[in-house]
Design a protein around this motif. Sequence first.
Motif, PDB file in Angstrom:
ATOM      1  N   ILE A   1     -28.418 -85.387 -17.224  1.00 31.22           N
ATOM      2  CA  ILE A   1     -27.893 -86.803 -17.356  1.00 31.22           C
ATOM      3  C   ILE A   1     -28.534 -87.797 -18.261  1.00 31.22           C
ATOM      4  N   CYS A   2     -29.763 -87.957 -17.973  1.00 30.18           N
ATOM      5  CA  CYS A   2     -30.725 -88.830 -18.668  1.00 30.18           C
ATOM      6  C   CYS A   2     -31.067 -88.771 -20.173  1.00 30.18           C
ATOM      7  N   PHE A   3     -31.115 -87.322 -20.487  1.00 31.96           N
ATOM      8  CA  PHE A   3     -31.378 -86.975 -21.857  1.00 31.96           C
ATOM      9  C   PHE A   3     -30.281 -86.523 -22.613  1.00 31.96           C
ATOM     10  N   ASP A   4     -29.591 -85.459 -22.071  1.00 28.85           N
ATOM     11  CA  ASP A   4     -28.706 -84.600 -22.839  1.00 28.85           C
ATOM     12  C   ASP A   4     -27.069 -85.222 -22.721  1.00 28.85           C
ATOM     13  N   SER A   5     -26.763 -86.092 -21.706  1.00 27.12           N
ATOM     14  CA  SER A   5     -25.560 -86.347 -21.642  1.00 27.12           C
ATOM     15  C   SER A   5     -24.946 -86.772 -23.042  1.00 27.12           C
ATOM     16  N   PRO A   6     -23.564 -86.387 -23.351  1.00 21.80           N
ATOM     17  CA  PRO A   6     -23.206 -86.829 -24.691  1.00 21.80           C
ATOM     18  C   PRO A   6     -22.844 -88.163 -24.865  1.00 21.80           C
ATOM     19  N   LYS A   7     -22.320 -88.818 -23.580  1.00 16.86           N
ATOM     20  CA  LYS A   7     -22.143 -90.148 -23.770  1.00 16.86           C
ATOM     21  C   LYS A   7     -22.836 -91.171 -23.397  1.00 16.86           C
ATOM     22  N   SER A   8     -23.722 -90.891 -22.727  1.00 17.63           N
ATOM     23  CA  SER A   8     -24.625 -92.048 -22.139  1.00 17.63           C
ATOM     24  C   SER A   8     -26.232 -91.446 -22.048  1.00 17.63           C
ATOM     25  N   GLY A   9     -26.570 -90.184 -22.383  1.00 20.00           N
ATOM     26  CA  GLY A   9     -27.968 -89.591 -22.623  1.00 20.00           C
ATOM     27  C   GLY A   9     -28.809 -90.675 -23.636  1.00 20.00           C
ATOM     28  N   LEU A  10     -30.026 -90.233 -23.538  1.00 20.96           N
ATOM     29  CA  LEU A  10     -31.248 -90.888 -24.639  1.00 20.96           C
ATOM     30  C   LEU A  10     -30.801 -90.328 -25.934  1.00 20.96           C
ATOM     31  N   LEU A  11     -30.345 -89.009 -26.101  1.00 21.61           N
ATOM     32  CA  LEU A  11     -30.304 -88.579 -27.216  1.00 21.61           C
ATOM     33  C   LEU A  11     -29.063 -89.022 -27.914  1.00 21.61           C
ATOM     34  N   SER A  12     -27.884 -89.535 -27.152  1.00 24.38           N
ATOM     35  CA  SER A  12     -26.851 -90.005 -27.657  1.00 24.38           C
ATOM     36  C   SER A  12     -26.722 -91.447 -28.305  1.00 24.38           C
ATOM     37  N   VAL A  13     -27.686 -91.988 -27.895  1.00 28.10           N
ATOM     38  CA  VAL A  13     -28.206 -93.477 -28.069  1.00 28.10           C
ATOM     39  C   VAL A  13     -29.355 -93.661 -29.465  1.00 28.10           C
ATOM     40  N   PHE A  14     -29.942 -92.602 -29.338  1.00 32.34           N
ATOM     41  CA  PHE A  14     -31.190 -92.653 -30.657  1.00 32.34           C
ATOM     42  C   PHE A  14     -30.595 -91.984 -31.901  1.00 32.34           C
ATOM     43  N   PRO A  15     -30.581 -92.520 -32.969  1.00 29.68           N
ATOM     44  CA  PRO A  15     -30.267 -91.946 -34.238  1.00 29.68           C
ATOM     45  C   PRO A  15     -31.231 -90.581 -34.650  1.00 29.68           C
ATOM     46  N   PRO A  16     -30.446 -89.647 -34.947  1.00 30.04           N
ATOM     47  CA  PRO A  16     -31.773 -88.309 -35.086  1.00 30.04           C
ATOM     48  C   PRO A  16     -32.679 -88.676 -35.866  1.00 30.04           C
ATOM     49  N   GLU A  17     -32.666 -89.803 -36.965  1.00 26.04           N
ATOM     50  CA  GLU A  17     -33.907 -89.657 -37.850  1.00 26.04           C
ATOM     51  C   GLU A  17     -35.091 -90.638 -37.358  1.00 26.04           C
ATOM     52  N   GLU A  18     -34.743 -90.920 -35.855  1.00 17.03           N
ATOM     53  CA  GLU A  18     -35.687 -91.583 -35.251  1.00 17.03           C
ATOM     54  C   GLU A  18     -36.599 -90.683 -34.447  1.00 17.03           C
ATOM     55  N   VAL A  19     -35.998 -89.432 -34.271  1.00 11.50           N
ATOM     56  CA  VAL A  19     -36.533 -88.622 -33.298  1.00 11.50           C
ATOM     57  C   VAL A  19     -37.479 -87.380 -34.018  1.00 11.50           C
ATOM     58  N   ALA A  20     -38.737 -87.462 -33.505  1.00  7.60           N
ATOM     59  CA  ALA A  20     -39.655 -86.585 -34.142  1.00  7.60           C
ATOM     60  C   ALA A  20     -39.801 -85.219 -33.356  1.00  7.60           C
ATOM     61  N   LYS A  21     -39.412 -85.108 -32.037  1.00  9.05           N
ATOM     62  CA  LYS A  21     -39.367 -83.666 -31.183  1.00  9.05           C
ATOM     63  C   LYS A  21     -38.741 -84.078 -29.966  1.00  9.05           C
ATOM     64  N   TYR A  22     -37.765 -83.205 -29.661  1.00 13.66           N
ATOM     65  CA  TYR A  22     -37.200 -83.217 -28.247  1.00 13.66           C
ATOM     66  C   TYR A  22     -37.648 -81.847 -27.529  1.00 13.66           C
ATOM     67  N   ASN A  23     -38.174 -81.926 -26.416  1.00 17.10           N
ATOM     68  CA  ASN A  23     -38.407 -80.817 -25.624  1.00 17.10           C
ATOM     69  C   ASN A  23     -37.719 -80.875 -24.515  1.00 17.10           C
ATOM     70  N   SER A  24     -36.773 -79.951 -24.060  1.00 17.40           N
ATOM     71  CA  SER A  24     -35.748 -79.995 -23.043  1.00 17.40           C
ATOM     72  C   SER A  24     -35.896 -78.746 -21.909  1.00 17.40           C
ATOM     73  N   SER A  25     -37.305 -78.326 -21.971  1.00 15.31           N
ATOM     74  CA  SER A  25     -37.572 -77.295 -21.000  1.00 15.31           C
ATOM     75  C   SER A  25     -37.412 -78.153 -19.455  1.00 15.31           C
ATOM     76  N   LEU A  26     -37.010 -77.072 -18.235  1.00 12.83           N
ATOM     77  CA  LEU A  26     -37.160 -77.867 -17.037  1.00 12.83           C
ATOM     78  C   LEU A  26     -38.457 -78.194 -16.565  1.00 12.83           C
ATOM     79  N   GLY A  27     -39.742 -77.682 -17.164  1.00 16.91           N
ATOM     80  CA  GLY A  27     -40.911 -78.173 -16.542  1.00 16.91           C
ATOM     81  C   GLY A  27     -41.478 -79.294 -17.280  1.00 16.91           C
ATOM     82  N   GLU A  28     -40.791 -79.640 -18.523  1.00 21.83           N
ATOM     83  CA  GLU A  28     -41.367 -80.788 -19.202  1.00 21.83           C
ATOM     84  C   GLU A  28     -39.982 -81.077 -19.979  1.00 21.83           C
ATOM     85  N   THR A  29     -39.367 -82.395 -19.865  1.00 15.93           N
ATOM     86  CA  THR A  29     -38.652 -83.002 -20.549  1.00 15.93           C
ATOM     87  C   THR A  29     -39.111 -84.019 -21.349  1.00 15.93           C
TER      88      THR A  29
END
Length: 497
Positions: free
Chosen positions: A119-147
């Motif tokens: 919800i908070c990271f991956d949601s396509p309409k309201s998650g963080l990845l939907s509001v940050f431009p890709p060029e601002e992201v250095a790395k995204y780790n989406s494992s359940l142990g560490e997001t």
Amino acid sequence: MSRGRAKRQMIADLADPGVMSLEQLKAEVAGLVRADELSARRWACEVPECNGLPHEGWLHHHARAAQRQPLWLWTVWMLLTGRGWGKSRTAAELVREWAKTPGLQIAVVAKNATLVRDICFDSPKSGLLSVFPPEEVAKYNSSLGETTLRLKNGTLIRGFGAETPDNLRGWAFDKAWADEYAAWSRHTAQEVYDMLWFCLREAELPQVVISTTPKPLPHVKRLVERGRAQEKKLQEGGEPPRVVLTRGHMRENDANLSPAAREELEEEYAGTRLGRQELSGELLEDVEGALWKGWMLEVEGFRPRPEHLPDLQRLVVAVDPATKSHEDADMTAFTVAGRGWPVETMFGDDRPRGYLLHCEQDRFTPTAAMKRAAALYHEHRADCVVIEANNGGDYLPALLGQVDPTVNWRIVHATRGKRARAAPAAQLYEQARVSHVGPARLFAELEEQMTTFVGQGETEDSPDLLDSAVWALWDLFLDPTMPPPRAGNDQRLSGRR
């Protein structure tokens, strides 16, 4: 007119495709697409009371006035709104605004690790990845142990589940987002929230945004009371509140919602207690002295679907009859309830659970009431009909026998006041041992009676549905001295598991 002039000017500024090479044309199209994407990511304009619809300078939907963060120095911004209002997107956009400062550490906390990620990271309409431009992201780790989401400016956003307070122990953060705070476990939510603030102890400007649909739970009410107290001081000429409450209805975001889904939700929930909470964003206050508190109707698993029920060992139809049938008479109320052992708790809490399957009330003649009781008995394959026989209603079992001799029945008499009789049933709800099965609208009137019933005798209206529900729960759980039902001729139950 201004929007039309802006569009005409934009078209006039475009290069003439007739004199462009294929490569130039592709580059021009790609540039236009990129410019539109950047424009669509813009969030908040400065127009006072903006409704978020496109206007000059803002060609895409954007933040409504209520979705813009307060202009003064605040510490907690609580978005206490209905479903679909846009609170998750608002919180995600605020995190993006915070993250423009290089090197920040930001915590995002949701009910559990899965919801943080989905919800908070991956949601396509309201998650963080939907509001940050890709060029601002250095790395995204989406494992359940560490997001985690690491930005190129050094800011790190880390997700946590609110299952246990120790998940946050030892960390240090500058800002935090708490998502669906009211959905956190009522047993640990306050401690997790307190631990989150310990994590902000060294921040230069600590702030927490909370996005949640309201529920009348202690940890939610505590913050709301702080916010209300500070709002009152502001009205009296004091300082702006540090705990800011933003309230809102789903309808405020109509422009971004499916009309069909909105109509379905309003048809199903409008006018119900659940609708006031989930659609209107109301924090439903408890009535002082009421036996049932709002949180008892909000525990996890309180509204299971019928297909998820366990086998029910017993099932009864309880009747709270009216002795008169004129237009000003009390209602005759019916509750269908069963008792069983859910598989998922069989090896933990081994006590049986109660399931209310149906309730209704109307004005009936005595004969019509007994016919309805018999119909519910057969429809739900019940064990017996439980009939309160006070106020001259002792003849009703005999009448039921005439209407349908195959119905098993039990007669009960009220020997104590309504409050004393209802209190043990309310305790079953307090122990999370009773569920309401099916759509919320079916139980809207019953739940309203539960959360407003104090038991003030003659000064309080008779809660007929509540009475019938209490009789059903007494028969299923609370009175071992109940005699066995009168034996009938019905053999339908012999093969029921």
